[in-house]
Scaffold this motif. Structure first.
Motif, PDB file in Angstrom:
ATOM      1  N   LYS A  54     -49.295 124.575 -38.203  1.00  0.00           N
ATOM      2  CA  LYS A  54     -49.028 124.083 -36.725  1.00  0.00           C
ATOM      3  C   LYS A  54     -47.671 123.814 -36.798  1.00  0.00           C
ATOM      4  O   LYS A  54     -47.320 123.009 -37.667  1.00  0.00           O
ATOM      5  CB  LYS A  54     -49.929 122.715 -36.575  1.00  0.00           C
ATOM      6  CG  LYS A  54     -51.427 123.002 -36.206  1.00  0.00           C
ATOM      7  CD  LYS A  54     -52.130 121.388 -35.935  1.00  0.00           C
ATOM      8  CE  LYS A  54     -53.501 121.974 -35.358  1.00  0.00           C
ATOM      9  NZ  LYS A  54     -54.246 120.403 -35.128  1.00  0.00           N
ATOM     10  N   LYS A 107     -56.548 110.620 -45.917  1.00  0.00           N
ATOM     11  CA  LYS A 107     -57.380 111.251 -44.794  1.00  0.00           C
ATOM     12  C   LYS A 107     -58.477 112.426 -45.434  1.00  0.00           C
ATOM     13  O   LYS A 107     -59.633 112.318 -45.067  1.00  0.00           O
ATOM     14  CB  LYS A 107     -56.615 111.869 -43.927  1.00  0.00           C
ATOM     15  CG  LYS A 107     -57.134 112.786 -42.727  1.00  0.00           C
ATOM     16  CD  LYS A 107     -56.273 113.477 -41.833  1.00  0.00           C
ATOM     17  CE  LYS A 107     -55.630 114.479 -42.484  1.00  0.00           C
ATOM     18  NZ  LYS A 107     -54.628 115.441 -41.639  1.00  0.00           N
ATOM     19  N   GLU A 161     -58.051 125.958 -35.015  1.00  0.00           N
ATOM     20  CA  GLU A 161     -58.847 124.831 -34.421  1.00  0.00           C
ATOM     21  C   GLU A 161     -59.812 125.126 -33.311  1.00  0.00           C
ATOM     22  O   GLU A 161     -59.320 124.439 -32.080  1.00  0.00           O
ATOM     23  CB  GLU A 161     -57.558 123.631 -34.117  1.00  0.00           C
ATOM     24  CG  GLU A 161     -58.414 122.367 -34.291  1.00  0.00           C
ATOM     25  CD  GLU A 161     -57.556 121.348 -33.774  1.00  0.00           C
ATOM     26  OE1 GLU A 161     -56.289 121.055 -34.625  1.00  0.00           O
ATOM     27  OE2 GLU A 161     -57.735 120.536 -32.872  1.00  0.00           O
ATOM     28  N   HIS A 208     -55.947 110.539 -35.642  1.00  0.00           N
ATOM     29  CA  HIS A 208     -54.974 111.142 -35.051  1.00  0.00           C
ATOM     30  C   HIS A 208     -55.118 110.930 -33.265  1.00  0.00           C
ATOM     31  O   HIS A 208     -53.696 110.753 -32.731  1.00  0.00           O
ATOM     32  CB  HIS A 208     -54.712 112.395 -35.171  1.00  0.00           C
ATOM     33  CG  HIS A 208     -54.183 113.030 -36.494  1.00  0.00           C
ATOM     34  ND1 HIS A 208     -54.697 112.525 -37.634  1.00  0.00           N
ATOM     35  CD2 HIS A 208     -52.890 113.523 -36.916  1.00  0.00           C
ATOM     36  CE1 HIS A 208     -53.742 112.903 -38.629  1.00  0.00           C
ATOM     37  NE2 HIS A 208     -52.756 113.447 -38.365  1.00  0.00           N
TER      38      HIS A 208
END
Ligand SMILES: NC(=O)c1ccc[n+]([C@@H]2O[C@H](COP(=O)([O-])OP(=O)(O)OC[C@H]3O[C@@H](n4cnc5c(N)ncnc54)[C@H](O)[C@@H]3O)[C@@H](O)[C@H]2O)c1
Ligand SMILES: O=C(O)C(=O)C[C@@H](O)[C@H](O)[C@H](O)COP(=O)(O)O
Ligand SMILES: [Zn+2]
Length: 374
Positions: free
Chosen positions: A151, A196, A244, A255
């Motif tokens: 990303k 996370k 994704e 997020h």
């Protein structure tokens, strides 16, 4: 630093077919970069993109290594901080790469934190219709998250990371020595993204972090292990869903709230990305508990762990004026996970049990945020 420094290099392979690459994690990787890059990309030149703070703390190590290996390179430096993920700074980077006459077959090197990785990676994706790039992450956050998975991008006034491209690096060199100059607040922010991975689908990792947090922060052997486990966890999601369309969205735990908070604080030092993620993960657990999906004790346990790591867990802990809810709702409506106008959130049934929830009621979110911002 511990007395005994582990000199071994750990490798996490990302087997993405013709876009496959290795993530190397270890000490001295900046010093050995000249040899590695010369061997992997013979005859190429390199455009190093970095920021002013990293240029001071780490760039001389890299330029010396490239010089020693006889590798041609140019350097483009932007100001440090989230504000550099902008169209203006992207323009500066493109100008620097083109003025240096880097060819399409040459490579961009992103030397820095996630801001540099995202900015330089995006610049590489669009320069001469696509140059290869190497990630050399120097922040903890970049070593455990942003340098992996492809990303890239910049922020827009409308929201975080709204302009960008998927563009995988050719190699990731995560030098543990770079972390020695990273400010403590930045280290803690990166730690939030490590936590996370435990919260998403690996409660055993979260429990391990509860046991090993102090060792990770003090630079003991658990640090390299935590970084390698985080990279391996991220790699699993990237392999399953590179662009994704499904399960990779779980990496967005915390997020949707966090990005909204970053936008309303002006992409500034008021709130670092990892700090927004820490608050966002607590909010995601509380919101899930509010909907009757998760036990509230899990939210309490997570809050305790993040607080012990020196991270904020409440909106009210963000310095400055009280934050208005409506601009947060605007940011949430612009989130890239929105489908046909419906909000998507990563919710949870407890530690290690996150899931993607489509069609979340915006009124429930607004009421929750009003309460959490009070
Ligand atoms: N692409 C992805 O998958 C992904 C994942 C997570 C986060 N991100 C993005 O990453 C960004 C946050 O990254 P970050 O936390 O690394 O922020 P950052 O890039 O701003 O780096 C943090 C600060 O630390 C300084 N710094 C970095 N390394 C240093 C070192 N070794 N020594 C001294 N100073 C050093 C930088 O100059 C900067 O001031 C956000 O923009 C976020 O959106 C992207
Ligand atoms: O790699 C991913 O996928 C992630 O979601 C990792 C996040 O930590 C990261 O902050 C990412 O940039 C957020 O992605 P976005 O698509 O919500 O901008
Ligand atoms: Zn993130």
């Amino acid at each position: 630093m511990p007395d005994e420094v582990d000199r071994s290099v750990r490798t996490v392979h990302v087997p993405l077919g013709e876009r496959a690459y290795d993530i190397l994690i270890g000490h001295g990787l900046i010093e050995s970069a000249g040899e590695r890059l010369a061997q992997a990309f013979p005859g190429r030149r390199f455009g190093i993109v970095t920021d002013m703070e990293v240029a001071q703390a780490q760039l001389p190590r890299l330029t010396s290594a490239l010089q020693a290996a006889g590798i041609g390179h140019e350097v483009v430096v932007v100001p440090a901080g989230e504000a550099s993920k902008s169209l203006d700074r992207l323009g500066d980077v493109l100008d620097g790469l083109l003025s240096a006459r880097l060819e399409r077959g040459d490579l961009v090197v992103a030397l820095g934190g996630g801001v540099i990785g995202d900015l330089a990676g995006f610049a590489a994706a669009i320069t001469r219709r696509g140059m290869d790039f190497v990630q050399m992450p120097t922040s903890l956050l970049a070593q455990v998250d942003s340098s992996v998975g492809g990303k890239t991008g910049i922020n827009a006034p409308q929201g975080k990371n709204l302009i960008g491209a998927f563009h995988q690096p050719r190699l990731v060199l995560a030098d543990l020595d770079a972390l020695e100059t990273l400010p403590p607040r930045q280290f803690a922010a990166g730690y939030a993204e490590i936590v996370k991975y435990g919260l998403i689908d690996d409660e055993g990792f979260f429990f391990w972090l509860e046991e090993n947090r102090a060792n990770i922060f003090s630079g003991g052997p658990a640090r390299a292990e935590a970084i390698a486990r985080a990279c391996a966890a991220k790699t699993r999601f990237v392999l399953a869903d590179e662009k994704e369309t499904g399960v990779r969205a779980l990496l967005n735990l915390g997020h949707t709230f966090g990005h909204a908070l970053e936008k309303v604080t002006g992409y500034s030092d008021r709130l670092l990305h990892g700090e927004g993620v820490a608050i966002g993960m607590v909010l995601a657990h509380r919101f899930s508990a509010r909907l009757g999906l998760a036990p509230s004790q899990d939210g309490v346990r997570i809050t305790r762990h993040l607080e012990a790591a020196g991270l904020p867990t409440e909106i009210g802990q963000i310095a400055g004026d009280k934050l208005p809810v409506e601009p947060m709702m605007d940011a949430i409506a612009q989130d890239k996970k929105v489908v046909r106008g419906k909000l998507t959130f990563i919710l949870t049934r407890g530690i290690g049990q996150a899931f993607v929830e489509r069609n979340v009621d915006p009124e429930a979110v607004r009421a929750f945020l009003e309460e959490m911002s009070a």
